[in-house]
Every structure is written in C-alpha cells, then in structure tokens.
Design a protein around this motif. Sequence first.
Motif, PDB file in Angstrom:
ATOM      1  N   GLY A  35       0.813  -1.206   0.000  1.00 34.78           N
ATOM      2  CA  GLY A  35       0.000   0.000   0.000  1.00 34.78           C
ATOM      3  C   GLY A  35       0.844   1.253   0.000  1.00 34.78           C
ATOM      4  N   ASP A  36       0.325   2.307  -0.606  1.00 31.91           N
ATOM      5  CA  ASP A  36       1.007   3.596  -0.670  1.00 31.91           C
ATOM      6  C   ASP A  36      -0.007   4.683  -0.337  1.00 31.91           C
ATOM      7  OD1 ASP A  36       2.766   5.682  -1.179  1.00 31.91           O
ATOM      8  OD2 ASP A  36       2.408   5.644  -3.342  1.00 31.91           O
ATOM      9  N   VAL A  37       0.185   5.357   0.790  1.00 31.12           N
ATOM     10  CA  VAL A  37      -0.742   6.408   1.206  1.00 31.12           C
ATOM     11  C   VAL A  37      -0.467   7.666   0.386  1.00 31.12           C
ATOM     12  CG1 VAL A  37      -1.563   7.836   3.112  1.00 31.12           C
ATOM     13  CG2 VAL A  37      -0.921   5.453   3.535  1.00 31.12           C
ATOM     14  N   LEU A  38      -1.429   8.064  -0.436  1.00 31.92           N
ATOM     15  CA  LEU A  38      -1.250   9.255  -1.267  1.00 31.92           C
ATOM     16  C   LEU A  38      -1.361  10.522  -0.433  1.00 31.92           C
ATOM     17  CD1 LEU A  38      -1.746   7.111  -3.506  1.00 31.92           C
ATOM     18  CD2 LEU A  38      -2.996   8.889  -4.749  1.00 31.92           C
ATOM     19  N   CYS A  39      -2.362  10.561   0.457  1.00 36.22           N
ATOM     20  CA  CYS A  39      -2.549  11.761   1.262  1.00 36.22           C
ATOM     21  C   CYS A  39      -3.452  11.461   2.440  1.00 36.22           C
ATOM     22  CB  CYS A  39      -3.132  12.905   0.428  1.00 36.22           C
ATOM     23  SG  CYS A  39      -4.776  12.558  -0.228  1.00 36.22           S
ATOM     24  N   THR A  40      -3.242  12.222   3.502  1.00 38.70           N
ATOM     25  CA  THR A  40      -4.119  12.236   4.659  1.00 38.70           C
ATOM     26  C   THR A  40      -4.554  13.678   4.854  1.00 38.70           C
ATOM     27  OG1 THR A  40      -2.892  10.402   5.663  1.00 38.70           O
ATOM     28  CG2 THR A  40      -4.366  11.653   7.108  1.00 38.70           C
ATOM     29  N   LEU A  41      -5.855  13.917   4.811  1.00 40.61           N
ATOM     30  CA  LEU A  41      -6.393  15.271   4.811  1.00 40.61           C
ATOM     31  C   LEU A  41      -7.343  15.476   5.978  1.00 40.61           C
ATOM     32  CD1 LEU A  41      -7.340  15.425   1.009  1.00 40.61           C
ATOM     33  CD2 LEU A  41      -5.194  16.169   2.056  1.00 40.61           C
ATOM     34  N   SER A  42      -7.324  16.672   6.543  1.00 39.31           N
ATOM     35  CA  SER A  42      -8.292  17.023   7.578  1.00 39.31           C
ATOM     36  C   SER A  42      -9.120  18.212   7.099  1.00 39.31           C
ATOM     37  CB  SER A  42      -7.585  17.376   8.894  1.00 39.31           C
ATOM     38  OG  SER A  42      -6.808  18.537   8.749  1.00 39.31           O
ATOM     39  N   ALA A  43     -10.346  18.272   7.565  1.00 39.12           N
ATOM     40  CA  ALA A  43     -11.244  19.334   7.136  1.00 39.12           C
ATOM     41  C   ALA A  43     -10.700  20.694   7.540  1.00 39.12           C
ATOM     42  CB  ALA A  43     -12.629  19.119   7.737  1.00 39.12           C
ATOM     43  N   ALA A  44     -10.694  21.624   6.600  1.00 39.95           N
ATOM     44  CA  ALA A  44     -10.254  22.990   6.874  1.00 39.95           C
ATOM     45  C   ALA A  44     -11.429  23.953   6.851  1.00 39.95           C
ATOM     46  CB  ALA A  44      -9.205  23.423   5.849  1.00 39.95           C
ATOM     47  N   GLN A  54      -8.431   9.783   4.027  1.00 38.49           N
ATOM     48  CA  GLN A  54      -7.146   9.226   3.611  1.00 38.49           C
ATOM     49  C   GLN A  54      -7.347   8.423   2.330  1.00 38.49           C
ATOM     50  OE1 GLN A  54      -5.107   6.223   6.245  1.00 38.49           O
ATOM     51  NE2 GLN A  54      -3.771   7.975   6.581  1.00 38.49           N
ATOM     52  N   ILE A  55      -6.475   8.659   1.355  1.00 40.39           N
ATOM     53  CA  ILE A  55      -6.499   7.916   0.094  1.00 40.39           C
ATOM     54  C   ILE A  55      -5.245   7.055   0.021  1.00 40.39           C
ATOM     55  CG2 ILE A  55      -6.542   8.048  -2.421  1.00 40.39           C
ATOM     56  CD1 ILE A  55      -9.102   9.092  -1.239  1.00 40.39           C
ATOM     57  N   TRP A 204     -20.373  19.253  -5.181  1.00 42.23           N
ATOM     58  CA  TRP A 204     -19.994  20.134  -4.077  1.00 42.23           C
ATOM     59  C   TRP A 204     -18.543  19.884  -3.723  1.00 42.23           C
ATOM     60  CZ3 TRP A 204     -23.690  16.306  -3.511  1.00 42.23           C
ATOM     61  CH2 TRP A 204     -23.380  15.258  -2.661  1.00 42.23           C
ATOM     62  N   VAL A 205     -17.962  20.837  -2.988  1.00 41.78           N
ATOM     63  CA  VAL A 205     -16.541  20.772  -2.660  1.00 41.78           C
ATOM     64  C   VAL A 205     -16.346  21.126  -1.197  1.00 41.78           C
ATOM     65  CG1 VAL A 205     -16.113  23.189  -3.312  1.00 41.78           C
ATOM     66  CG2 VAL A 205     -14.235  21.540  -3.390  1.00 41.78           C
ATOM     67  N   ARG A 206     -15.340  20.515  -0.588  1.00 46.32           N
ATOM     68  CA  ARG A 206     -14.893  20.944   0.728  1.00 46.32           C
ATOM     69  C   ARG A 206     -13.389  21.139   0.662  1.00 46.32           C
ATOM     70  NH1 ARG A 206     -14.920  15.865   4.973  1.00 46.32           N
ATOM     71  NH2 ARG A 206     -14.103  14.266   3.559  1.00 46.32           N
ATOM     72  N   LEU A 207     -12.899  22.068   1.452  1.00 47.62           N
ATOM     73  CA  LEU A 207     -11.483  22.403   1.438  1.00 47.62           C
ATOM     74  C   LEU A 207     -10.805  21.746   2.626  1.00 47.62           C
ATOM     75  CD1 LEU A 207     -11.805  26.137   0.386  1.00 47.62           C
ATOM     76  CD2 LEU A 207     -11.557  24.108  -1.039  1.00 47.62           C
ATOM     77  N   MET A 208      -9.642  21.115   2.368  1.00 48.83           N
ATOM     78  CA  MET A 208      -8.974  20.294   3.365  1.00 48.83           C
ATOM     79  C   MET A 208      -7.492  20.620   3.399  1.00 48.83           C
ATOM     80  SD  MET A 208     -10.909  16.629   2.734  1.00 48.83           S
ATOM     81  CE  MET A 208     -10.901  16.219   4.479  1.00 48.83           C
ATOM     82  N   SER A 209      -6.870  20.401   4.549  1.00 45.23           N
ATOM     83  CA  SER A 209      -5.435  20.601   4.686  1.00 45.23           C
ATOM     84  C   SER A 209      -4.747  19.247   4.849  1.00 45.23           C
ATOM     85  CB  SER A 209      -5.127  21.513   5.879  1.00 45.23           C
ATOM     86  OG  SER A 209      -5.699  21.009   7.064  1.00 45.23           O
ATOM     87  N   ARG A 210      -3.492  19.172   4.380  1.00 44.79           N
ATOM     88  CA  ARG A 210      -2.787  17.897   4.335  1.00 44.79           C
ATOM     89  C   ARG A 210      -1.936  17.688   5.581  1.00 44.79           C
ATOM     90  NH1 ARG A 210       2.279  16.122   2.012  1.00 44.79           N
ATOM     91  NH2 ARG A 210       2.669  18.249   1.293  1.00 44.79           N
ATOM     92  N   PHE A 211      -2.064  16.477   6.162  1.00 45.76           N
ATOM     93  CA  PHE A 211      -1.164  16.039   7.222  1.00 45.76           C
ATOM     94  C   PHE A 211       0.163  15.639   6.602  1.00 45.76           C
ATOM     95  CE2 PHE A 211      -4.992  15.292   9.723  1.00 45.76           C
ATOM     96  CZ  PHE A 211      -4.571  15.537  11.022  1.00 45.76           C
TER      97      PHE A 211
END
Length: 213
Positions: A35-44, A54-55, A204-211
């Motif tokens: 597995g390869d974690v592309l990104c972990t995002l939290s709601a901004a 997480q993708i 719809w869209v939500r904006l997120m910040s990356r861990f």
Amino acid sequence: MIYEERRITLKRRHTDSFVRHFKTETLPAIQSHGGDVLCTLSAAIGDPPEEIMQITAYPDIAAWTGAQEACDTSRLENIEAESVRLLKPIASRPKQTIPGEDMRPFYGHRRFFISPDDLDEFVHCSEEGVWPRIEAQDARILGLWTTLASTSPQEVVLLTGYHGPAHWEETRVWSGRPEGFDPELWERGRKLRERRYDMTIKSWVRLMSRFDI
C-alpha cells in the motif's frame, strides 16, 4: 491499482495520538502489503477538524484485503467512527509515481454526480481543458476516481492541490484571466469547463489541509 477512500472521525483532542500510532503501527502494516498512502487530509472549511480523509493505493484487491487484516485494532482508541469504500482511477491522474513537488498543503475535495454515459466525455473535459488551465496557475491534480460499483448517477471524486485558500480562489474561472495568461489555453479551459458543468447533475466541494505523515 485500486484505491481506498477511508473517512475517519477522530475523538476530540486525539489528533496527535492518531498521527503517532499511524506512523508506528498502521503505516508499516499498509506498506507491508504494497500500500502507498497518497494523502491524509483534515477538514479545513466546511467540516469539523476531526474529520479525516485518507487515500491509499493498493496493487489489487488481495493486497488491500491483506492490509486490513494486518492493521492492529489498537488504532481504534483514537477513532470515533470510520467508513471505507474502494475507488478506481479513470484518468491520467494519479500519476504512477507522484513527485514531492506535486504535493500541496491544501486540497479541494470535490464530488460530482453524472450520468454513467457521460463518464468518458467528463474525463476528456477535465484532462484537456480544466486541468491544463489550473495547473498553469500552479495547482496540481492529485487524482480522479469513481466508485467500483456502477451506479446511476455515477459519483466522480477529484482531489486538487493548492497552496492555500487564496490560491484556490485565484483558480476559479470567475476570477477572470490572469494578466499574461495564454488566452488560447484559458478559452479552451473555459469552454470545456462549461461542457463539464452541463454534464454535472450535482457537485460540491470541501477544502482540506494535508497532514505531513
């Protein structure tokens, strides 16, 4: 490749504990199965900061299944709730290998619902019109996916990286063509965006910040 979209609601004030456990326990289990974690995002903007997405990419279903079995249940001490679904890529992004310079600190997570019959044209409008225009403005497309299940309408998931909320705003077509921007590239992007909009039943869209983990 298949991709896991994992949505996690953390317990309050458990973010640091979640990150520590993920680095030492969960991530090695994922990587041991390819597995390869592309990104972990939290709601901004739009959701509580405890909402995480997480993708993760896996070579196939067998690798994904093995990774689920390898994850220690002790991770759940930081988690209020979570859900998982599998996605398949439908475009030239994600790249096979994503260079570090393509990553951004801020992401737009957009969900589209379209007719399954429009999927190929939707991808064309994205790849040949919208993406070249916004990447010329220094945004970066991380990936475009749809669900493994065939549904009507069909959901399409897009992740696009930006330097921040102001950068996201600058790439909106209603902000107008930036000074010195290639007019032909801008016009093609505008026309294909309009066509993509016409195909979209809802979005719809939500904006997120990356861990950084």
